[in-house]
Design a protein around this motif. Structure first.
Motif, PDB file in Angstrom:
ATOM      1  N   GLU A  69       0.916  -1.086  -0.096  1.00 25.21           N
ATOM      2  CA  GLU A  69       0.163   0.157  -0.361  1.00 25.21           C
ATOM      3  C   GLU A  69       0.862   1.517  -0.034  1.00 25.21           C
ATOM      4  OE1 GLU A  69      -2.676  -2.881   1.608  1.00 25.21           O
ATOM      5  OE2 GLU A  69      -0.883  -1.868   2.221  1.00 25.21           O
ATOM      6  N   GLU A 101      -2.924  -2.577  -7.034  1.00 28.23           N
ATOM      7  CA  GLU A 101      -3.260  -1.635  -6.268  1.00 28.23           C
ATOM      8  C   GLU A 101      -2.543  -0.119  -6.223  1.00 28.23           C
ATOM      9  OE1 GLU A 101      -4.209  -1.791  -2.928  1.00 28.23           O
ATOM     10  OE2 GLU A 101      -4.609  -3.612  -2.493  1.00 28.23           O
ATOM     11  N   ARG A 105      -5.445   3.506  -6.527  1.00 22.40           N
ATOM     12  CA  ARG A 105      -5.036   4.887  -6.346  1.00 22.40           C
ATOM     13  C   ARG A 105      -5.036   5.864  -7.498  1.00 22.40           C
ATOM     14  NH1 ARG A 105      -3.547   0.632  -2.992  1.00 22.40           N
ATOM     15  NH2 ARG A 105      -3.479   1.556  -0.803  1.00 22.40           N
ATOM     16  N   TYR A 178       0.693  -8.065   3.900  1.00 26.33           N
ATOM     17  CA  TYR A 178      -0.803  -8.039   2.723  1.00 26.33           C
ATOM     18  C   TYR A 178      -2.014  -8.260   2.696  1.00 26.33           C
ATOM     19  CZ  TYR A 178      -3.477  -6.958  -2.170  1.00 26.33           C
ATOM     20  OH  TYR A 178      -3.710  -5.989  -2.783  1.00 26.33           O
ATOM     21  N   ARG A 180      -5.925  -8.861   1.355  1.00 29.41           N
ATOM     22  CA  ARG A 180      -6.999  -8.164   0.773  1.00 29.41           C
ATOM     23  C   ARG A 180      -8.649  -9.437   0.710  1.00 29.41           C
ATOM     24  NH1 ARG A 180      -9.161  -3.761  -1.544  1.00 29.41           N
ATOM     25  NH2 ARG A 180      -6.885  -2.541  -1.932  1.00 29.41           N
TER      26      ARG A 180
END
Length: 243
Positions: A69, A101, A105, A178, A180
């Motif tokens: 991130e 990621e 963004r 990590y 998700r």
């Protein structure tokens, strides 16, 4: 930014050119932009932009990014001025996770999305914890580094192995951290690549990517896990055919 004259930021190791499209390339854990050193000559009609993560190669003195991130958030700042023409992302193995990621963004900031997100030899983000390397001990990771170096036709020196292991362990920690839990779709087509001779990643391991875009295309290429580095013909065709 004027592409023909501006110096490349630290994230990119090659001078910027005026080619009509760009391919940003994300390396796998333990590696750097040099994983793509053969690509500029092989893909001579597109600008190859290998991404250099901090904490390796010519950025060895830079602090490690810590998490995917953080990596994505920092990278977006340098990417933003370079999205003035068609572009795509290619990411191999764990490099697919910060690439994904980064796309999220870009979208959150209202910036252009890549024309394609190519992900190679990597399960989807919500399946990332299945990576066999996350279960490996430090001696096993050291052996992995030695095997990789030998596979590139180089006899591994102790200092080379130690440096490679240091980078890999830090990247390995980021991969382990990590998480998700739920898929979040990206606003671009995803092309998922499986290498036919990859002993660790099976086609079934890649199916989770179906939830990450409206358009997801699965391709099988001849070769092993690291053969992408040589830009084989079938891969080169895919990477130049999206424009």
């Amino acid at each position: 930014m004027t592409s023909g004259t501006a110096a490349a930021p630290p994230w990119f190791v090659r001078p910027l050119s005026d080619r009509p499209a760009r391919l940003f390339c994300f390396p796998f854990s333990g590696s750097g932009a040099s994983a793509f050193s053969a690509w500029p000559a092989a893909l001579d009609d597109i600008e190859v932009c290998p991404v250099q993560f901090p904490g390796r190669e010519n950025r060895l003195g830079h602090p490690h990014y810590g998490t995917y991130e953080n990596l994505a958030a920092d990278l977006v700042e340098s990417l933003a001025p370079l999205l003035d023409r068609p572009f795509a992302f290619f990411a191999h193995c764990a490099g697919a996770l910060p690439a994904y990621e980064t796309v999220l963004r870009l979208a959150a900031r209202g910036l252009p999305a890549p024309d394609r997100l190519f992900v190679s030899g990597q399960p989807a983000p919500h399946d990332a914890a299945r990576d066999r390397m996350l279960t490996m001990t430090e001696p096993e990771l050291r052996a992995e580094v030695e095997s990789f170096i030998r596979g590139r036709g180089i006899e591994p020196r102790p200092d080379m192995v130690e440096l490679g292991l240091t980078v890999l362990l830090r990247d390995h920690a980021a991969a382990a951290a990590y998480r998700r839990a739920e898929p979040v779709a990206v606003p671009c087509p995803v092309v998922v690549l499986h290498w036919r001779d990859d002993p660790d990643v099976r086609p079934v391991d890649l199916r989770g990517w179906r939830a990450y875009a409206d358009s997801v295309d699965f391709r099988v290429l001849d070769g092993g896990h690291y053969d992408f580095m040589d830009a084989p013909d079938a891969l080169r065709t895919l990477l130049t055919g999206w424009r």
